[in-house]
Design a protein around this motif. Structure first.
Motif, PDB file in Angstrom:
ATOM      1  N   GLN A 242       6.452   0.798  -9.396  1.00  0.00           N
ATOM      2  CA  GLN A 242       5.911   2.250  -9.253  1.00  0.00           C
ATOM      3  C   GLN A 242       4.857   2.494 -10.209  1.00  0.00           C
ATOM      4  OE1 GLN A 242       7.104   4.417  -7.086  1.00  0.00           O
ATOM      5  NE2 GLN A 242       8.916   3.439  -6.259  1.00  0.00           N
ATOM      6  N   PRO A 243       3.834   3.260  -9.687  1.00  0.00           N
ATOM      7  CA  PRO A 243       2.841   3.671 -10.896  1.00  0.00           C
ATOM      8  C   PRO A 243       3.320   4.274 -12.134  1.00  0.00           C
ATOM      9  CG  PRO A 243       2.267   4.751  -8.825  1.00  0.00           C
ATOM     10  CD  PRO A 243       3.281   3.792  -8.470  1.00  0.00           C
ATOM     11  N   GLN A 244       3.222   4.280 -13.063  1.00  0.00           N
ATOM     12  CA  GLN A 244       3.533   4.882 -14.122  1.00  0.00           C
ATOM     13  C   GLN A 244       3.000   6.234 -14.226  1.00  0.00           C
ATOM     14  OE1 GLN A 244       2.919   2.698 -17.619  1.00  0.00           O
ATOM     15  NE2 GLN A 244       4.627   1.430 -17.393  1.00  0.00           N
ATOM     16  N   ALA A 245       3.686   7.451 -14.278  1.00  0.00           N
ATOM     17  CA  ALA A 245       3.410   8.781 -14.426  1.00  0.00           C
ATOM     18  C   ALA A 245       2.484   8.947 -15.781  1.00  0.00           C
ATOM     19  CB  ALA A 245       4.513   9.709 -14.128  1.00  0.00           C
ATOM     20  N   TYR A 246       1.549   9.937 -15.811  1.00  0.00           N
ATOM     21  CA  TYR A 246       0.711  10.167 -16.924  1.00  0.00           C
ATOM     22  C   TYR A 246       1.587  11.028 -17.836  1.00  0.00           C
ATOM     23  CZ  TYR A 246      -2.440  12.216 -19.993  1.00  0.00           C
ATOM     24  OH  TYR A 246      -3.364  12.624 -21.103  1.00  0.00           O
ATOM     25  N   LYS A 247       1.531  10.419 -18.838  1.00  0.00           N
ATOM     26  CA  LYS A 247       2.688  11.265 -20.152  1.00  0.00           C
ATOM     27  C   LYS A 247       1.483  11.479 -21.352  1.00  0.00           C
ATOM     28  CE  LYS A 247       6.457  10.387 -21.092  1.00  0.00           C
ATOM     29  NZ  LYS A 247       7.796   9.509 -21.871  1.00  0.00           N
ATOM     30  N   SER A 248       1.741  12.762 -21.576  1.00  0.00           N
ATOM     31  CA  SER A 248       1.023  13.066 -22.805  1.00  0.00           C
ATOM     32  C   SER A 248       1.888  13.478 -24.097  1.00  0.00           C
ATOM     33  CB  SER A 248      -0.019  14.502 -22.708  1.00  0.00           C
ATOM     34  OG  SER A 248       0.885  15.551 -22.123  1.00  0.00           O
ATOM     35  N   ASP A 249       3.064  13.651 -23.729  1.00  0.00           N
ATOM     36  CA  ASP A 249       4.096  13.944 -24.749  1.00  0.00           C
ATOM     37  C   ASP A 249       5.248  12.853 -24.999  1.00  0.00           C
ATOM     38  OD1 ASP A 249       4.977  14.608 -22.379  1.00  0.00           O
ATOM     39  OD2 ASP A 249       6.184  16.230 -22.853  1.00  0.00           O
ATOM     40  N   TYR A 250       4.709  11.805 -26.001  1.00  0.00           N
ATOM     41  CA  TYR A 250       5.604  10.788 -26.273  1.00  0.00           C
ATOM     42  C   TYR A 250       6.427  11.158 -27.327  1.00  0.00           C
ATOM     43  CZ  TYR A 250       1.698   8.395 -23.876  1.00  0.00           C
ATOM     44  OH  TYR A 250       0.566   8.003 -23.115  1.00  0.00           O
ATOM     45  N   CYS A 251       7.879  10.821 -27.184  1.00  0.00           N
ATOM     46  CA  CYS A 251       8.776  10.910 -28.000  1.00  0.00           C
ATOM     47  C   CYS A 251       8.826  10.036 -29.081  1.00  0.00           C
ATOM     48  CB  CYS A 251      10.305  10.821 -27.233  1.00  0.00           C
ATOM     49  SG  CYS A 251      10.663   9.401 -26.678  1.00  0.00           S
ATOM     50  N   CYS A 252       8.381   8.851 -28.993  1.00  0.00           N
ATOM     51  CA  CYS A 252       8.220   7.966 -30.099  1.00  0.00           C
ATOM     52  C   CYS A 252       7.224   6.823 -29.768  1.00  0.00           C
ATOM     53  CB  CYS A 252       9.518   7.232 -30.334  1.00  0.00           C
ATOM     54  SG  CYS A 252      10.268   6.404 -28.830  1.00  0.00           S
ATOM     55  N   THR A 253       7.076   6.065 -30.550  1.00  0.00           N
ATOM     56  CA  THR A 253       5.965   5.096 -30.369  1.00  0.00           C
ATOM     57  C   THR A 253       6.683   4.026 -29.230  1.00  0.00           C
ATOM     58  OG1 THR A 253       6.855   3.469 -32.292  1.00  0.00           O
ATOM     59  CG2 THR A 253       5.151   4.995 -32.765  1.00  0.00           C
ATOM     60  N   ARG A 254       7.614   3.454 -29.211  1.00  0.00           N
ATOM     61  CA  ARG A 254       8.307   2.998 -28.062  1.00  0.00           C
ATOM     62  C   ARG A 254       7.927   3.472 -26.841  1.00  0.00           C
ATOM     63  NH1 ARG A 254       7.313  -1.295 -29.320  1.00  0.00           N
ATOM     64  NH2 ARG A 254       6.222  -0.126 -31.084  1.00  0.00           N
ATOM     65  N   ASP A 255       8.015   4.774 -26.675  1.00  0.00           N
ATOM     66  CA  ASP A 255       7.599   5.531 -25.590  1.00  0.00           C
ATOM     67  C   ASP A 255       6.246   5.434 -25.232  1.00  0.00           C
ATOM     68  OD1 ASP A 255       8.059   6.891 -23.149  1.00  0.00           O
ATOM     69  OD2 ASP A 255       7.961   8.810 -24.472  1.00  0.00           O
ATOM     70  N   GLN A 256       5.345   5.374 -26.167  1.00  0.00           N
ATOM     71  CA  GLN A 256       4.050   5.351 -25.854  1.00  0.00           C
ATOM     72  C   GLN A 256       3.477   3.823 -25.612  1.00  0.00           C
ATOM     73  OE1 GLN A 256       1.749   6.498 -29.469  1.00  0.00           O
ATOM     74  NE2 GLN A 256      -0.278   6.382 -28.455  1.00  0.00           N
ATOM     75  N   TRP A 257       4.294   2.796 -26.146  1.00  0.00           N
ATOM     76  CA  TRP A 257       4.143   1.415 -25.699  1.00  0.00           C
ATOM     77  C   TRP A 257       4.358   1.212 -24.184  1.00  0.00           C
ATOM     78  CZ3 TRP A 257       7.693  -2.718 -24.691  1.00  0.00           C
ATOM     79  CH2 TRP A 257       6.889  -3.988 -24.440  1.00  0.00           C
ATOM     80  N   LEU A 258       5.696   1.675 -23.943  1.00  0.00           N
ATOM     81  CA  LEU A 258       5.823   1.541 -22.339  1.00  0.00           C
ATOM     82  C   LEU A 258       5.195   2.067 -21.767  1.00  0.00           C
ATOM     83  CD1 LEU A 258       9.677   2.034 -23.070  1.00  0.00           C
ATOM     84  CD2 LEU A 258       8.904  -0.318 -22.434  1.00  0.00           C
ATOM     85  N   HIS A 259       4.555   3.104 -21.734  1.00  0.00           N
ATOM     86  CA  HIS A 259       3.912   3.907 -20.834  1.00  0.00           C
ATOM     87  C   HIS A 259       2.373   3.785 -21.251  1.00  0.00           C
ATOM     88  CE1 HIS A 259       7.760   5.710 -20.289  1.00  0.00           C
ATOM     89  NE2 HIS A 259       7.665   5.857 -19.013  1.00  0.00           N
TER      90      HIS A 259
END
Length: 589
Positions: free
Chosen positions: A64-81
């Motif tokens: 599935q294409p990753q949905a755009y996110k602007s509010d990351y909860c942590c650095t791992r979340d930012q890396w995953l998305h």
């Protein structure tokens, strides 16, 4: 597996009309299911494959294409998305005894620039808590625990078995990457903290939201079991059995249950048997070539010259066959046997998911039945209350008529007479109109013939229990109305949960079907490549052995035989028809 495709209920478009046979979808809810279903209905688009990545989970059409996110909860979340094709790796397995009296194996995770260490039990707790947090999603499996038989055979060596540890590394890595590529699970902060090596997993288990999980998932919101503001009406929901029969089942999920059972039985039956038998025969084949190669190499030492070299080269070809067959076995284990076992686990997971949805549907029907029963009970109580009031009103009018004669007598007016005679019964005093709830016959109540004893017994028992029938009846009406109000709220919540669970489970089943097709494609391609490489390696080794064998000179006995054959052919004269005839006339007939 072609015969499954015609019966596959999952292989349809994600956007579908809800079944009209389901009673849940006939409930007109004023609110939409929350969270909205659009979060799961993302269009699929194939992505390019990375040649360095492991083949599983497949980066095929299920991605599935990753949905755009602007509010990351942590650095791992930012890396995953981050939009890149990320890959979580288990780079090592180490033996340690940290914070434990007995040694155990920890697996070293690498996600981007972060490293973490976790033991098998922590992977197990991560998965079990994700199942409780997301009861409507397909949570990927982890490798099975060792059986008691494994421990009995290997005893202390069981935990140190290199093959088992390598297998766990591969399957645990697949587990993590399946979560990382899930459109919903990849956003879970608990998963991010699991990848972060600076967070204590014990602390995560004893903090929200895991510490807020309910003991019974059926009495909690399906979309958020840890919701602390959930309605108290959830406590009124029944706790149905998984074997309870539905009155109006949804045909879609009946088909899903049938297909999943067939798929599981096929994987656990013919596919597993054939795979196990093939692996056993390939293993025996490799073992035989290992022994044959050693024998030929030893035999070459007893010979000299070109014969020795050719025997040695043949032994090397046999050794190459052994090595290539061992490599083939490893690839078949990783790219075929392990994914088959994983999908067998997936089948059991889907069964449990459908059981949860079945219980939610049963819960809805049972709540509806309880509500209908309570409404009937309230109707009976209200009917009894109306009859009791009419009786009291009739008795009240009779009392007023009797007291009127007594008042006229006090005023000096003559009392009323019935049929010209005085009334033999004394008139009651005005202040004696109150009927105490004490056992005993009522002076103004006339009993039906044959009912005197039962009425007296009932009245006496009520007096002994100090219960007023009218008060008990009114209390029952009040409680019934409260219960009905609570059941109405519970029915609304149950219908909403069922609607959400049905749509979410169906959407995840569709996603899983696309993933399964892509994975099976990768499995078959990997198997074909493994056999092709095995054939190429063997062909090269045996062609070299053949060239070496061709250099062996002919044996002297064979040379003499060839010389005599040539002499005999030359002595024979040519015949009229061009063929050779025997030179000895005595041999002619």
């Amino acid at each position: 597996m072609e015969h499954f495709e015609d019966e596959n209920p999952f292989d349809t478009e994600p956007e579908r009309v809800n079944s009209e046979e389901s009673s849940a979808f006939k409930v007109n809810l004023s609110e939409p299911s929350s969270p909205p279903l659009q979060a799961l209905r993302l269009p699929s688009s194939p992505t390019g494959t990375n040649s360095t990545r492991p083949p599983f989970p497949s980066p095929g059409s299920h991605r599935q294409p990753q949905a755009y996110k602007s509010d990351y909860c942590c650095t791992r979340d930012q890396w995953l998305h981050s939009g890149e094709d990320v890959e979580i790796l288990i780079i090592d397995a180490q033996k340690t005894s940290l914070n434990s009296t007995t040694p155990y194996i920890t697996y070293v995770l690498k996600s981007g620039n972060a490293h973490a260490q976790h033991r098998y039990s922590e992977f197990e707790s991560l998965r079990s808590n994700l199942v409780r947090l997301y009861p409507t999603l397909i949570i990927p499996p982890i490798p099975s625990k060792q059986t008691i038989g494994d421990y009995a055979v290997k005893q202390a060596k069981a935990k140190e078995d290199a093959a088992m540890i390598a297998r766990r590394k591969r399957m645990l890595q697949t587990f993590l990457n399946r979560i990382a590529r899930h459109p919903i699970l990849s956003n879970e902060h608990i998963f991010h903290r699991f990848l972060d090596g600076e967070v204590s997993w014990t602390e995560v288990l004893h903090s929200p939201p895991i510490s807020q999980l309910p003991t019974n998932a059926l009495k909690a919101p399906a979309h958020n079991p840890t919701d602390q503001n959930a309605s108290s009406a959830y406590s009124a929901l029944p706790n149905p059995s998984a074997t309870h029969t539905l009155r109006r089942p949804d045909q879609r999920f009946l088909d899903s249950e049938i297909f999943t059972s067939k798929f599981a039985s096929h994987l656990n039956g013919p596919m597993e048997k054939v795979t196990r038998r093939s692996m056993k025969r390939w293993s025996d084949y490799a073992h035989d070539h290992a022994e044959l190669g050693a024998a030929l190499n030893g035999f070459s030492l007893n010979e000299t010259g070109p014969l020795s070299a050719s025997i040695e080269k043949t032994g090397q070809a046999v050794d190459a066959t052994y090595m290539s067959t061992t490599q083939l076995l490893q690839e078949l284990e990783q790219n075929w046997a392990e994914p088959l076992h994983e999908y067998s686990q997936f089948a059991n997971i889907i069964k449990k998911l459908l059981v949860y949805r079945h219980q939610k549907h049963v819960q809805y029907e049972m709540t509806q039945e309880n509500l209908d029963a309570k409404r009937e009970q309230l109707d009976e109580l209200e009917k009894s209350e109306r009859e009791a009031r009419r009786l009291e009103e009739a008795l009240g009018r009779g009392r007023v008529t009797g007291y009127g004669g007594a008042r006229r007598e006090e005023d000096g007016s003559p009392p009323e007479e019935a049929d010209g005679e005085e009334n033999p019964e004394p008139r009651p005093e005005p202040d004696s109109s109150y009927l105490p709830p004490h056992p005993g016959p009522s002076p103004l109540r006339r009993r039906a013939p044959g009912m005197g004893f039962l009425n007296a017994l009932s009245y006496t028992l009520h007096g002994m229990m100090d219960v007023d029938p009218a008060t008990a009846r009114r209390n029952g009406i009040t409680k019934s109305r409260e219960t009905i109000s609570q059941l109405e709220d519970a029915l609304h919540l149950s219908a909403q949960d069922l609607k959400y669970a049905s749509s979410t489970i169906q959407a995840d089943l569709d996603r899983f079907q696309r993933q399964k097709v892509a994975d099976i494609r990768e499995m078959t391609i990997a198997m074909a490549k493994s056999h092709r490489d095995w054939c190429k390696k063997n062909l090269e080794a045996w062609e070299e052995a053949k060239r070496e064998i061709d250099q062996i000179p002919d044996h002297p006995n064979r040379m003499q035989a060839q010389t005599s054959d040539k002499t005999t052919s030359a002595a024979a004269g040519p015949s009229l028809n061009g063929t050779t005839e025997p030179s000895n006339a005595a041999d002619t007939h």
